[in-house]
Design an enzyme around this catalytic site. Structure first.
Site, mmCIF file in Angstrom:
data_model
loop_
_atom_site.group_PDB
_atom_site.id
_atom_site.type_symbol
_atom_site.label_atom_id
_atom_site.label_comp_id
_atom_site.label_asym_id
_atom_site.label_seq_id
_atom_site.Cartn_x
_atom_site.Cartn_y
_atom_site.Cartn_z
ATOM 1 N N GLU A 110 0.824 -1.213 0.000
ATOM 2 C CA GLU A 110 0.000 0.000 0.000
ATOM 3 C C GLU A 110 0.857 1.261 0.000
ATOM 4 O O GLU A 110 0.386 2.350 0.329
ATOM 5 C CB GLU A 110 -0.924 -0.033 1.220
ATOM 6 C CG GLU A 110 -1.845 -1.242 1.258
ATOM 7 C CD GLU A 110 -3.119 -1.077 0.419
ATOM 8 O OE1 GLU A 110 -3.710 0.009 0.432
ATOM 9 O OE2 GLU A 110 -3.508 -2.052 -0.249
ATOM 10 N N HIS B 255 -4.578 1.574 7.216
ATOM 11 C CA HIS B 255 -3.190 1.936 6.916
ATOM 12 C C HIS B 255 -2.558 2.408 8.221
ATOM 13 O O HIS B 255 -3.232 3.059 9.035
ATOM 14 C CB HIS B 255 -3.111 3.074 5.887
ATOM 15 C CG HIS B 255 -3.517 2.667 4.502
ATOM 16 N ND1 HIS B 255 -4.262 3.483 3.683
ATOM 17 C CD2 HIS B 255 -3.260 1.545 3.794
ATOM 18 C CE1 HIS B 255 -4.454 2.870 2.519
ATOM 19 N NE2 HIS B 255 -3.861 1.697 2.560
ATOM 20 N N CYS C 235 -2.712 11.320 4.029
ATOM 21 C CA CYS C 235 -3.007 10.405 2.899
ATOM 22 C C CYS C 235 -2.859 11.130 1.575
ATOM 23 O O CYS C 235 -2.573 10.503 0.549
ATOM 24 C CB CYS C 235 -4.440 9.893 2.974
ATOM 25 S SG CYS C 235 -4.856 9.083 4.493
HETATM 26 O O1 SUG Z 1 -7.699 2.979 0.287
HETATM 27 N N1 SUG Z 1 -10.438 5.183 0.463
HETATM 28 C C1 SUG Z 1 -9.009 4.986 0.504
HETATM 29 C C2 SUG Z 1 -8.391 5.926 1.528
HETATM 30 C C3 SUG Z 1 -6.896 5.904 1.468
HETATM 31 C C4 SUG Z 1 -6.279 6.678 2.588
HETATM 32 N N2 SUG Z 1 -4.888 6.686 2.481
HETATM 33 C C5 SUG Z 1 -4.016 6.579 3.505
HETATM 34 N N3 SUG Z 1 -4.386 6.197 4.680
HETATM 35 N N4 SUG Z 1 -2.773 6.790 3.270
HETATM 36 C C6 SUG Z 1 -8.665 3.525 0.827
HETATM 37 O O2 SUG Z 1 -9.367 2.939 1.652
HETATM 38 C C7 SUG Z 1 -12.678 4.895 -0.477
HETATM 39 C C8 SUG Z 1 -13.312 4.976 -1.840
HETATM 40 C C9 SUG Z 1 -14.797 4.881 -1.787
HETATM 41 O O3 SUG Z 1 -15.342 4.227 -0.885
HETATM 42 O O4 SUG Z 1 -15.470 5.473 -2.683
HETATM 43 C C10 SUG Z 1 -11.167 4.690 -0.541
HETATM 44 O O5 SUG Z 1 -10.669 4.074 -1.461
#
Ligand code: SUG
Length: 442
Positions: free
Chosen positions: A173, A244, A357
């Site tokens: 990730e 994460h 993020c």
């Molecule tokens: O991978 N949300 C992302 C958020 C990523 C956050 N990044 C870090 N923590 N670095 C994920 O879960 C949600 C999309 C949706 O539900 O429409 C989403 O992909």
């Protein structure tokens, strides 16, 4: 010029994800509490991109190097065609979850774009990048190959070495589970993982762990990392919503802020023993529960260092939460941080993406920034251009049913086409542009 040739202390450039025109709430990320809570709600792509630009402006005005990564092109209707839906009706016929995966603007969270190793921390002496495969979620797994190509186009100087995403079972990730610390003994790359490749071993009960230990180890190996440390996330933290590790810990320079229960027993002690000169602030559950960390995203604040001063860019919800705000006040009082600024990033936050993020940290030593595409570096003039571009091309509101609208697909490509012109990225930057060009020359 920044940093110093061969210096042990590269500076951190932040490359934020420019939010794409299809930003929406589809509830695609099991284990990500905010994504599930906001599934099906109306989003505002225009407000989202502007909120991101506000944050970039603030970081840049602190005197730090700020860049951005263009959004990946969405929708990926070609994926639906590959799954057997017809060219004419895929957008109408595909089940909602598949359609949403192809429209997701998830590349905005550039902390997940790649893992980056500083040239000073790598035996080879180059900046090393591995684009993340994001193989744990369908919508995110589409990003890997495209992001790998995009990163090669943005970081194109001879200072950069690009590695392909890892093979899918080695779930990776990116930098959401990686932090570079500056210890008295030199740079230390700290990797966090949630599970091992083999099915045995400790695992969370409620939600699946995303990062695989062997993936982190492979990245450290191929990047030639001189000093690496691998820490196991606590399964309880993942079950509380830390999908994460950057939801429960943030580090920068000589500071490391973490929830006391973010890691498996004994891991923080190992970190401490390898980080002379780094101030570690671990917040125990009696001060803030893991659930409150996840609700406020306190540890997903962006921690910035400028001339030995630490500035925390925190989500506005932290200021409104008594316990989380008290932690920030204590950090200020004891000199762990020197300044805090609160930001409204609710459009991204509702999908579980906070300040940290939204940015990929790229540690750059002397002159290495010259190898980054100038179109992707922030400036006051660029900021104005991007705001006008967003006003012209982004919808004010988007509902899940709008993903069936063929006009949205067209508008999105038009917006990105205009962006490549604005930033002088070339008319073959996106795969859809290359396909269009190829069909013209046939
Ligand atoms: O991978 N949300 C992302 C958020 C990523 C956050 N990044 C870090 N923590 N670095 C994920 O879960 C949600 C999309 C949706 O539900 O429409 C989403 O992909």
């Amino acid at each position: 010029m920044i940093g110093g040739a061969g210096s042990l202390n590269p500076v951190t450039a932040n490359f934020d994800g420019l939010v794409g025109p299809t930003h929406n709430y589809a509830g695609l990320s099991h284990g990500n509490v905010a994504s599930l809570d906001h599934a099906g709600q109306e989003s505002s792509p225009r407000a989202a991109v502007l909120q991101g630009l506000d944050k970039m402006a603030a970081v840049s005005r602190l005197g730090l190097v700020q860049g951005f990564l263009p959004p990946l092109a969405r929708p990926r209707l070609d994926v639906l065609h590959g799954l057997g839906f017809s060219e004419d009706s895929a957008q109408r016929d595909a089940p909602a979850a598949l359609l949403a995966a192809c429209f997701s603007a998830s590349s905005m969270w550039t902390a997940n774009a790649a893992t980056v190793t500083a040239s000073t921390d790598s035996h080879g002496g180059y900046v090393q990048l591995t684009a993340a495969n994001l193989s744990s979620k369908l919508h995110r797994s589409l990003e890997g190959p495209e992001m790998s190509d995009l990163l090669r186009r943005v970081f194109r100087g001879s200072a950069f070495v690009h590695h392909a995403p890892l093979l899918a079972p080695l779930a990776d990730e990116g930098a959401a589970n990686h932090t570079r610390l500056r210890t008295d003994a030199g740079g230390l790359d700290v990797f966090a993982f949630g599970r091992d490749l083999s099915p045995s071993g400790v695992r969370p009960k409620r939600f699946a762990a995303r990062q695989v230990r062997e993936a982190s180890e492979a990245i450290a190996r191929r990047h030639g990392v001189k000093r690496a440390l691998f820490l196991r996330q606590a399964p309880e933290a993942i079950d509380a919503g830390a999908f994460h590790n950057d939801v429960v810990a943030v580090g920068e320079g000589a500071r490391f802020l973490t929830h006391g229960n973010a890691y498996a027993p004994g891991e923080l002690e190992r970190l401490e023993s390898l980080t002379p000169g780094v101030r570690i602030a671990a917040v125990g559950p009696e001060r803030l529960s893991l659930e409150d960390c996840v609700a406020t995203y306190l540890f997903n604040s962006q921690l910035l260092e400028q001339d030995g001063r630490y500035v925390l860019l925190a989500p506005i919800g932290v200021q409104r939460h008594e316990g989380a705000k008290a932690v920030v006040e204590a950090w200020l009082a004891e000199g762990t941080i020197h300044e805090v600024a609160y930001f409204d990033l609710h459009q991204s936050m509702r999908n579980g993406g906070g300040p940290a993020c939204l940015r990929l940290r790229v540690p750059l030593a002397d002159g290495e920034v010259d190898g980054a595409h100038p179109g992707c570096l922030w400036s006051e003039a660029r900021d104005l251009q991007l705001r006008a571009w967003a006003q012209a091309h982004y919808r004010e509101r988007l509902r899940p049913e709008d993903l069936r609208d063929p006009a949205l697909a067209r508008e999105s490509h038009e917006a990105l086409d205009a962006l490549t012109q604005l930033l002088e990225l070339g008319s073959d930057f996106y795969p859809f542009q290359r396909v269009q060009q190829a069909s013209k020359t046939r």
